[in-house]
Design a protein around this motif. Sequence first.
Motif, mmCIF file in Angstrom:
data_model
loop_
_atom_site.group_PDB
_atom_site.id
_atom_site.type_symbol
_atom_site.label_atom_id
_atom_site.label_comp_id
_atom_site.label_asym_id
_atom_site.label_seq_id
_atom_site.Cartn_x
_atom_site.Cartn_y
_atom_site.Cartn_z
ATOM 1 N N GLN A 49 0.820 -1.213 0.000
ATOM 2 C CA GLN A 49 0.000 0.000 0.000
ATOM 3 C C GLN A 49 0.853 1.262 0.000
ATOM 4 O O GLN A 49 0.474 2.284 -0.584
ATOM 5 C CB GLN A 49 -0.941 -0.002 1.216
ATOM 6 C CG GLN A 49 -2.048 -1.049 1.156
ATOM 7 C CD GLN A 49 -2.988 -0.843 -0.017
ATOM 8 O OE1 GLN A 49 -3.156 0.261 -0.520
ATOM 9 N NE2 GLN A 49 -3.617 -1.920 -0.472
ATOM 10 N N ALA A 50 2.032 1.205 0.623
ATOM 11 C CA ALA A 50 2.875 2.396 0.738
ATOM 12 C C ALA A 50 3.508 2.777 -0.597
ATOM 13 O O ALA A 50 3.477 3.943 -0.999
ATOM 14 C CB ALA A 50 3.964 2.166 1.788
ATOM 15 N N PHE A 51 4.107 1.808 -1.282
ATOM 16 C CA PHE A 51 4.748 2.132 -2.560
ATOM 17 C C PHE A 51 4.685 1.000 -3.575
ATOM 18 O O PHE A 51 4.845 1.232 -4.781
ATOM 19 C CB PHE A 51 6.218 2.526 -2.345
ATOM 20 C CG PHE A 51 7.106 1.399 -1.898
ATOM 21 C CD1 PHE A 51 7.658 0.515 -2.803
ATOM 22 C CD2 PHE A 51 7.398 1.229 -0.554
ATOM 23 C CE1 PHE A 51 8.491 -0.515 -2.392
ATOM 24 C CE2 PHE A 51 8.226 0.203 -0.129
ATOM 25 C CZ PHE A 51 8.768 -0.664 -1.063
ATOM 26 N N GLY A 52 4.435 -0.214 -3.117
ATOM 27 C CA GLY A 52 4.475 -1.372 -4.005
ATOM 28 C C GLY A 52 3.520 -1.273 -5.177
ATOM 29 O O GLY A 52 3.888 -1.557 -6.320
ATOM 30 N N LYS A 53 2.277 -0.827 -4.903
ATOM 31 C CA LYS A 53 1.285 -0.770 -5.985
ATOM 32 C C LYS A 53 1.667 0.266 -7.043
ATOM 33 O O LYS A 53 1.347 0.103 -8.228
ATOM 34 C CB LYS A 53 -0.097 -0.468 -5.413
ATOM 35 C CG LYS A 53 -0.215 0.843 -4.649
ATOM 36 C CD LYS A 53 -1.606 0.981 -4.059
ATOM 37 C CE LYS A 53 -1.745 2.266 -3.248
ATOM 38 N NZ LYS A 53 -3.098 2.374 -2.640
ATOM 39 N N TYR A 54 2.380 1.312 -6.651
ATOM 40 C CA TYR A 54 2.812 2.336 -7.608
ATOM 41 C C TYR A 54 3.956 1.813 -8.485
ATOM 42 O O TYR A 54 4.011 2.105 -9.686
ATOM 43 C CB TYR A 54 3.249 3.597 -6.872
ATOM 44 C CG TYR A 54 2.166 4.164 -5.969
ATOM 45 C CD1 TYR A 54 1.023 4.742 -6.514
ATOM 46 C CD2 TYR A 54 2.278 4.075 -4.584
ATOM 47 C CE1 TYR A 54 0.024 5.246 -5.690
ATOM 48 C CE2 TYR A 54 1.288 4.577 -3.759
ATOM 49 C CZ TYR A 54 0.162 5.159 -4.312
ATOM 50 O OH TYR A 54 -0.819 5.653 -3.493
#
Length: 401
Positions: A219-224
């Motif tokens: 949720q913090a950066f992985g999906k981006y």
Amino acid sequence: MSLLKKITTKKNDLYARLIDLLGGQFKRYDWYCFGNARGALAFMLRTAGIGIGDEVIISAYTCLAVPTAILSTGATPVYVDINIDSLSINVEKIKDSVTPSTRAIVVQHTLGNIFPVADLKSQSWSKGILIIEDCALSIGSRINGSLIGLEGDAAIFSMELSKTLSTGWGGLLLISNAAYVDVAKNLYSRLPSQNTWHSLLDFFQTAVSGISYHPAFFQAFGKYVIGFFYKIGFFRNSTSIEELAGLIPNGFVSRLGIAQVALAEIQWLKFSLITNACAKNFIEIAREARRLGYRTHIYESDNQFCVSNRVSLMVQNPTQMLEYFKRQSIDLGRWFDGPLSPLPVGWPFNYEPDKFPFSQKVARHIINIPSHSRLSIVDRKKIIKVLRSYTSENPDSISVY
């Protein structure tokens, strides 16, 4: 020695080690490695001489990859509805679908549920029909102490990104019926290997996804990160645009790429560690879900050891539950939500959803909670805590059917 020759030699060594390793995990049958599991299934059907004019019975609740593999041979997929309590294809309904053109039945061990292959083989009407076990969703599950995949004529295993053991892409075929071995060896010897560049790209996608999808980072950066690489074309979807339309892309059946062979060896060396960790998470989350009143489709018994990296629940409002968990940085899934998933856009699939009411009902209400081996004890406790709070705040969420 040229670089190409060194790579080829290394690749042959890796193949040999992987096949030896697989034979150690299971009884020693014949193993073959493919670029994906759908290719493995297509190869087995071709080995059995199945093609135009033949019919292959499969579950109406499955991945699009299964009928695509059948279409690649020229045969026709015939769907059978599921048992709503187990998500497995209904044995009695299989009987009603058998015709003189039926050449094979693909039985799917779905999300940890073990299909009773012995019951199917005991039916007089199944004699002479090829039985293939689809173990993609339940690798490591056991019945009466034996790993699934050993009772049919053959079995396929997937090592795609979302599976219990993953090399990003990849499929395995186990042939236990000696009648098919000589033909399989001959056909396999002529198969091309996956393009090395594509294999390395898939390796890159696997490595980045392994980090980005981790519960602590997604949720913090992985999906981006994941979204960026899909956008620039470095990542690819499991199902191609051609396959959605019922078309068979070039290289549909090919040998596993060198990078994936190396990853597969690492994964299967840790077979017991990975599957046992996955089973532990699966059992703990499923038990709590049942205590809260959910139907999980899995019920513990002395003769079954069920492994799945997802716990499936039936809920009234899957979208609401997805959003609730997402706010707590927990990524749920809707697999399969098709019920033939993903839903195809082409006519060749011979699929009429209204004929399969149980598959449709499950597809509308299913939600999948992660239980994969990478979950820590802290992750598992958080999932259970959020499940409790969601159920408390939404007492009507539990689906009754």
